[in-house]
Design a protein around this motif. Sequence first.
Motif, PDB file in Angstrom:
ATOM      1  N   PHE A 235       0.835  -1.203   0.000  1.00 40.46           N
ATOM      2  CA  PHE A 235       0.000   0.000   0.000  1.00 40.46           C
ATOM      3  C   PHE A 235       0.874   1.259   0.000  1.00 40.46           C
ATOM      4  O   PHE A 235       1.975   1.256   0.535  1.00 40.46           O
ATOM      5  N   ILE A 236       0.341   2.313  -0.595  1.00 39.06           N
ATOM      6  CA  ILE A 236       1.012   3.608  -0.646  1.00 39.06           C
ATOM      7  C   ILE A 236       0.135   4.627   0.064  1.00 39.06           C
ATOM      8  O   ILE A 236      -1.081   4.682  -0.166  1.00 39.06           O
ATOM      9  N   THR A 237       0.732   5.448   0.932  1.00 34.16           N
ATOM     10  CA  THR A 237      -0.006   6.467   1.663  1.00 34.16           C
ATOM     11  C   THR A 237       0.471   7.855   1.258  1.00 34.16           C
ATOM     12  O   THR A 237       1.659   8.153   1.321  1.00 34.16           O
ATOM     13  N   PHE A 238      -0.485   8.692   0.841  1.00 37.45           N
ATOM     14  CA  PHE A 238      -0.220  10.094   0.535  1.00 37.45           C
ATOM     15  C   PHE A 238      -0.732  10.953   1.692  1.00 37.45           C
ATOM     16  O   PHE A 238      -1.802  10.687   2.242  1.00 37.45           O
ATOM     17  N   VAL A 239       0.030  11.988   2.051  1.00 33.51           N
ATOM     18  CA  VAL A 239      -0.328  12.841   3.183  1.00 33.51           C
ATOM     19  C   VAL A 239      -0.304  14.301   2.756  1.00 33.51           C
ATOM     20  O   VAL A 239       0.613  14.738   2.061  1.00 33.51           O
ATOM     21  N   TRP A 240      -1.325  15.057   3.188  1.00 31.72           N
ATOM     22  CA  TRP A 240      -1.345  16.501   2.934  1.00 31.72           C
ATOM     23  C   TRP A 240      -2.059  17.217   4.088  1.00 31.72           C
ATOM     24  O   TRP A 240      -2.780  16.607   4.872  1.00 31.72           O
ATOM     25  N   ILE A 241      -1.834  18.519   4.179  1.00 28.23           N
ATOM     26  CA  ILE A 241      -2.459  19.355   5.206  1.00 28.23           C
ATOM     27  C   ILE A 241      -3.799  19.848   4.692  1.00 28.23           C
ATOM     28  O   ILE A 241      -3.917  20.269   3.534  1.00 28.23           O
ATOM     29  N   ALA A 242      -4.820  19.819   5.544  1.00 32.50           N
ATOM     30  CA  ALA A 242      -6.159  20.221   5.112  1.00 32.50           C
ATOM     31  C   ALA A 242      -6.958  20.764   6.287  1.00 32.50           C
ATOM     32  O   ALA A 242      -6.587  20.600   7.451  1.00 32.50           O
ATOM     33  N   GLY A 243      -8.065  21.399   5.950  1.00 38.86           N
ATOM     34  CA  GLY A 243      -8.993  21.881   6.965  1.00 38.86           C
ATOM     35  C   GLY A 243     -10.404  21.881   6.420  1.00 38.86           C
ATOM     36  O   GLY A 243     -10.608  21.802   5.197  1.00 38.86           O
ATOM     37  N   TYR A 244     -11.389  21.962   7.306  1.00 35.47           N
ATOM     38  CA  TYR A 244     -12.780  22.046   6.868  1.00 35.47           C
ATOM     39  C   TYR A 244     -13.635  22.715   7.935  1.00 35.47           C
ATOM     40  O   TYR A 244     -13.294  22.747   9.113  1.00 35.47           O
ATOM     41  N   SER A 245     -14.747  23.283   7.487  1.00 35.38           N
ATOM     42  CA  SER A 245     -15.619  24.022   8.401  1.00 35.38           C
ATOM     43  C   SER A 245     -16.429  23.058   9.263  1.00 35.38           C
ATOM     44  O   SER A 245     -16.893  22.019   8.802  1.00 35.38           O
ATOM     45  N   THR A 246     -16.574  23.428  10.499  1.00 31.41           N
ATOM     46  CA  THR A 246     -17.417  22.686  11.450  1.00 31.41           C
ATOM     47  C   THR A 246     -18.221  23.672  12.287  1.00 31.41           C
ATOM     48  O   THR A 246     -19.435  23.745  12.194  1.00 31.41           O
ATOM     49  N   ALA A 247     -17.509  24.468  13.091  1.00 29.12           N
ATOM     50  CA  ALA A 247     -18.186  25.450  13.944  1.00 29.12           C
ATOM     51  C   ALA A 247     -18.895  26.519  13.115  1.00 29.12           C
ATOM     52  O   ALA A 247     -19.940  27.033  13.514  1.00 29.12           O
TER      53      ALA A 247
END
Length: 197
Positions: free
Chosen positions: A77-89
Amino acid sequence: MKNILVPLILLLTFNLAAQSGREEWINGFSKRVAGENLEYHSCHPDANLALLIRCNNDNDFIEWETASVPDNYEKEFITFVWIAGYSTATSTASHTFRLYLNDKHLFNFTTGKNDRPKDWEVENSDGSSLSFKFVKLDAVDDFFGYFYLTIPRKKLTPQKNVLIKIKGDATGSKDWYMTMQYPLAQMIRITPEKIVS
């Protein structure tokens, strides 16, 4: 007594392998392909330019390239990683976002209104998975952290960049997800520190 400046070497990036339990990973953001640019802060001090997608309609999307898969990569398996965000509050409701790999729909993930900070993971029967590692709240309590996309190696071509696309759920909402346009890599920063002698 004298104050002496000495170099202090710091590893700036998070130990992503330790956080995720995955020994190896590949940078999940290399180059912007499509989508709205937005200057915004994140959970990383140097990551402040984002690709932003809202839930306005079904035509909008963001898309980017990952780093290429090494030719000598041998794990299953190969894992890609990146920084992210999303709205909640700041969200008006819960929303479902769709993730595509090389234009093939692979995962749906849901962002909840007023969710408590948490990690989560969705999986497919072939062993592929998409997970989020929560790191911090922003100034208005929306979420930021790291996304991990794990794919069977046999589905990817060595030495080729992978295309990742994300679309909102077309509900006419301004609620959002963003990928930070920041390639992840270990970086050593040298800063002077005072010592007393």
